[in-house]
Scaffold this motif. Structure first.
Motif, mmCIF file in Angstrom:
data_model
loop_
_atom_site.group_PDB
_atom_site.id
_atom_site.type_symbol
_atom_site.label_atom_id
_atom_site.label_comp_id
_atom_site.label_asym_id
_atom_site.label_seq_id
_atom_site.Cartn_x
_atom_site.Cartn_y
_atom_site.Cartn_z
ATOM 1 N N SER A 158 0.832 -1.202 0.000
ATOM 2 C CA SER A 158 0.000 0.000 0.000
ATOM 3 C C SER A 158 0.868 1.253 0.000
ATOM 4 C CB SER A 158 -0.922 0.011 1.228
ATOM 5 O OG SER A 158 -1.844 -1.045 1.182
ATOM 6 N N ALA A 159 1.973 1.203 0.740
ATOM 7 C CA ALA A 159 2.866 2.360 0.821
ATOM 8 C C ALA A 159 3.589 2.608 -0.493
ATOM 9 C CB ALA A 159 3.882 2.154 1.945
ATOM 10 N N ASN A 160 3.942 1.530 -1.181
ATOM 11 C CA ASN A 160 4.673 1.657 -2.444
ATOM 12 C C ASN A 160 4.113 0.662 -3.455
ATOM 13 O OD1 ASN A 160 6.436 1.875 -4.565
ATOM 14 N ND2 ASN A 160 8.297 1.634 -3.357
ATOM 15 N N PRO A 161 3.101 1.059 -4.219
ATOM 16 C CA PRO A 161 2.463 0.148 -5.178
ATOM 17 C C PRO A 161 3.420 -0.436 -6.213
ATOM 18 C CG PRO A 161 1.093 2.078 -4.826
ATOM 19 C CD PRO A 161 2.407 2.357 -4.151
ATOM 20 N N LYS A 162 4.576 0.189 -6.415
ATOM 21 C CA LYS A 162 5.543 -0.362 -7.360
ATOM 22 C C LYS A 162 6.080 -1.716 -6.892
ATOM 23 C CE LYS A 162 7.146 4.075 -9.199
ATOM 24 N NZ LYS A 162 8.321 4.980 -9.362
ATOM 25 N N LEU A 163 5.918 -2.001 -5.611
ATOM 26 C CA LEU A 163 6.403 -3.264 -5.059
ATOM 27 C C LEU A 163 5.381 -4.391 -5.178
ATOM 28 C CD1 LEU A 163 8.095 -1.884 -1.825
ATOM 29 C CD2 LEU A 163 9.269 -2.925 -3.776
ATOM 30 N N ILE A 164 4.165 -4.073 -5.577
ATOM 31 C CA ILE A 164 3.123 -5.100 -5.674
ATOM 32 C C ILE A 164 3.544 -6.175 -6.675
ATOM 33 C CG2 ILE A 164 0.744 -5.583 -6.377
ATOM 34 C CD1 ILE A 164 0.009 -2.779 -5.394
ATOM 35 N N GLY A 165 3.558 -7.409 -6.232
ATOM 36 C CA GLY A 165 3.940 -8.523 -7.088
ATOM 37 C C GLY A 165 5.433 -8.763 -7.170
ATOM 38 N N ASP A 166 6.244 -7.869 -6.596
ATOM 39 C CA ASP A 166 7.699 -8.052 -6.596
ATOM 40 C C ASP A 166 8.063 -8.844 -5.339
ATOM 41 O OD1 ASP A 166 10.468 -7.904 -6.610
ATOM 42 O OD2 ASP A 166 10.503 -5.851 -7.388
ATOM 43 N N ILE A 167 8.042 -10.152 -5.463
ATOM 44 C CA ILE A 167 8.208 -11.027 -4.309
ATOM 45 C C ILE A 167 9.600 -10.891 -3.698
ATOM 46 C CG2 ILE A 167 8.013 -13.394 -3.471
ATOM 47 C CD1 ILE A 167 5.414 -12.104 -4.621
ATOM 48 N N ASP A 168 10.627 -10.889 -4.538
ATOM 49 C CA ASP A 168 11.995 -10.824 -4.023
ATOM 50 C C ASP A 168 12.258 -9.519 -3.281
ATOM 51 O OD1 ASP A 168 12.665 -13.339 -4.978
ATOM 52 O OD2 ASP A 168 13.384 -12.574 -6.903
ATOM 53 N N ALA A 169 11.809 -8.407 -3.842
ATOM 54 C CA ALA A 169 12.031 -7.112 -3.193
ATOM 55 C C ALA A 169 11.277 -7.023 -1.874
ATOM 56 C CB ALA A 169 11.602 -5.978 -4.120
ATOM 57 N N THR A 170 10.075 -7.581 -1.840
ATOM 58 C CA THR A 170 9.283 -7.557 -0.610
ATOM 59 C C THR A 170 9.931 -8.418 0.466
ATOM 60 O OG1 THR A 170 7.271 -7.240 -1.928
ATOM 61 C CG2 THR A 170 6.988 -7.939 0.359
ATOM 62 N N LYS A 171 10.418 -9.587 0.079
ATOM 63 C CA LYS A 171 11.128 -10.440 1.037
ATOM 64 C C LYS A 171 12.348 -9.723 1.599
ATOM 65 C CE LYS A 171 9.980 -15.163 -0.417
ATOM 66 N NZ LYS A 171 10.533 -16.460 -0.875
ATOM 67 N N GLU A 172 13.078 -9.043 0.731
ATOM 68 C CA GLU A 172 14.288 -8.360 1.169
ATOM 69 C C GLU A 172 13.967 -7.257 2.169
ATOM 70 O OE1 GLU A 172 18.016 -7.325 1.965
ATOM 71 O OE2 GLU A 172 17.317 -9.140 0.938
ATOM 72 N N ILE A 173 12.865 -6.548 1.970
ATOM 73 C CA ILE A 173 12.462 -5.510 2.922
ATOM 74 C C ILE A 173 12.143 -6.125 4.281
ATOM 75 C CG2 ILE A 173 10.603 -3.887 3.483
ATOM 76 C CD1 ILE A 173 10.531 -3.146 0.511
ATOM 77 N N LEU A 174 11.389 -7.209 4.272
ATOM 78 C CA LEU A 174 11.036 -7.870 5.532
ATOM 79 C C LEU A 174 12.283 -8.368 6.261
ATOM 80 C CD1 LEU A 174 7.930 -9.890 4.310
ATOM 81 C CD2 LEU A 174 7.895 -8.007 5.953
ATOM 82 N N ARG A 175 13.208 -8.952 5.519
ATOM 83 C CA ARG A 175 14.431 -9.473 6.129
ATOM 84 C C ARG A 175 15.314 -8.352 6.665
ATOM 85 N NH1 ARG A 175 15.464 -13.257 0.878
ATOM 86 N NH2 ARG A 175 14.292 -15.120 1.523
ATOM 87 N N ALA A 176 15.482 -7.307 5.851
ATOM 88 C CA ALA A 176 16.405 -6.227 6.216
ATOM 89 C C ALA A 176 15.914 -5.407 7.399
ATOM 90 C CB ALA A 176 16.638 -5.320 5.006
ATOM 91 N N THR A 177 14.595 -5.341 7.579
ATOM 92 C CA THR A 177 14.047 -4.499 8.644
ATOM 93 C C THR A 177 13.636 -5.284 9.883
ATOM 94 O OG1 THR A 177 11.826 -4.632 7.665
ATOM 95 C CG2 THR A 177 13.225 -2.771 7.004
ATOM 96 N N ALA A 178 13.710 -6.613 9.818
ATOM 97 C CA ALA A 178 13.377 -7.417 10.999
ATOM 98 C C ALA A 178 14.357 -7.111 12.123
ATOM 99 C CB ALA A 178 13.423 -8.902 10.650
ATOM 100 N N GLN A 179 13.877 -7.162 13.347
ATOM 101 C CA GLN A 179 14.734 -6.933 14.513
ATOM 102 C C GLN A 179 15.440 -8.243 14.849
ATOM 103 O OE1 GLN A 179 12.232 -5.321 17.600
ATOM 104 N NE2 GLN A 179 11.405 -3.742 16.255
ATOM 105 N N PRO A 180 16.750 -8.331 14.566
ATOM 106 C CA PRO A 180 17.462 -9.607 14.715
ATOM 107 C C PRO A 180 17.456 -10.113 16.150
ATOM 108 C CG PRO A 180 18.999 -7.797 14.369
ATOM 109 C CD PRO A 180 17.639 -7.239 14.139
#
Length: 220
Positions: A158-180
């Motif tokens: 919703s924040a960035n519609p350009k990411l809709i359907g971009d599975i790899d980019a979405t996964k990378e955001i979730l991984r990079a921003t997770a609190q380790p």
């Protein structure tokens, strides 16, 4: 699954997030699946649902799965679809941010891959949730954790519609921003893999962070 491939070909930006975490695997009850694993002579093929998951990914669908409630043993992420590399699997944490005892852990041995699972963790203990009779109550399980991540994916798209359907980019955001989070063993607790590595077989890349993920999606 042809309709999924067709929809993906016609539109590379599907407007939805698909969550398979509640699916019944091969229509076999959890009790029967546990008995099958004990006997080692029955149960579902570990790759039974892999073609369906790959078709969903091809169509631009982000598939989230609860890791399972078979912890605390190692390699307890063992059923489709949570064990697949193409699926973003979610473990459960307590309110104190420690891993829930029941949350399934990696590494995945059911398909011989040895991959680290889950991918990420989210709140899954004493989560206030809706009930079938229209009331609300606290529930625990990785099925409480999975929807948190589905919601964060929806926020990202919703924040960035350009990411809709971009599975790899979405996964990378979730991984990079997770609190380790590293795993600290106490007493006779089993240690799976390297508990200090990120990702690890308890928390994956860490605990999902909705705010950080949305900020990353916005380029901030």
């Amino acid at each position: 699954m042809d309709w999924l491939r067709q929809s993906g070909a016609q539109s590379r930006q599907p407007r939805f997030v698909f969550d398979l975490y509640a699916i019944f695997i091969c229509a076999v009850s959890a009790k029967r699946r546990r008995a099958a694993r004990r006997r080692r002579d029955a149960g579902c093929d570990a790759n039974a649902l892999l073609p369906a998951v790959r078709a969903l990914r091809e169509a631009g669908v982000f598939v989230v799965a609860s890791a399972g409630n078979d912890g605390p043993g190692c390699s307890s992420v063992q059923d489709p679809i949570a064990l697949y590399d193409d699926v973003f699997s979610v473990g459960a944490v307590k309110r104190n941010r420690s891993i829930a005892d029941f949350s399934s852990r990696g590494p995945v041995l059911a398909d011989g891959s040895g991959r680290i699972k889950p991918d990420i963790a989210a709140p899954g203990v004493a989560v206030y949730s809706s009930m079938p009779d229209g009331t609300y109550a606290e529930n625990s399980g990785t099925s409480m954790a999975g929807p948190h991540v589905v919601g964060v994916v929806a926020l990202i798209w919703s924040a960035n519609p350009k990411l809709i359907g971009d599975i790899d980019a979405t996964k990378e955001i979730l991984r990079a921003t997770a609190q380790p989070r590293a795993f600290t063993a106490d007493g006779d607790t089993l240690v799976c893999g390297d508990p200090n590595a990120i990702p690890n077989d308890f928390f994956g890349y860490g605990i999902v962070d909705a705010y950080a993920a949305v900020q990353r999606a916005l380029g901030k």
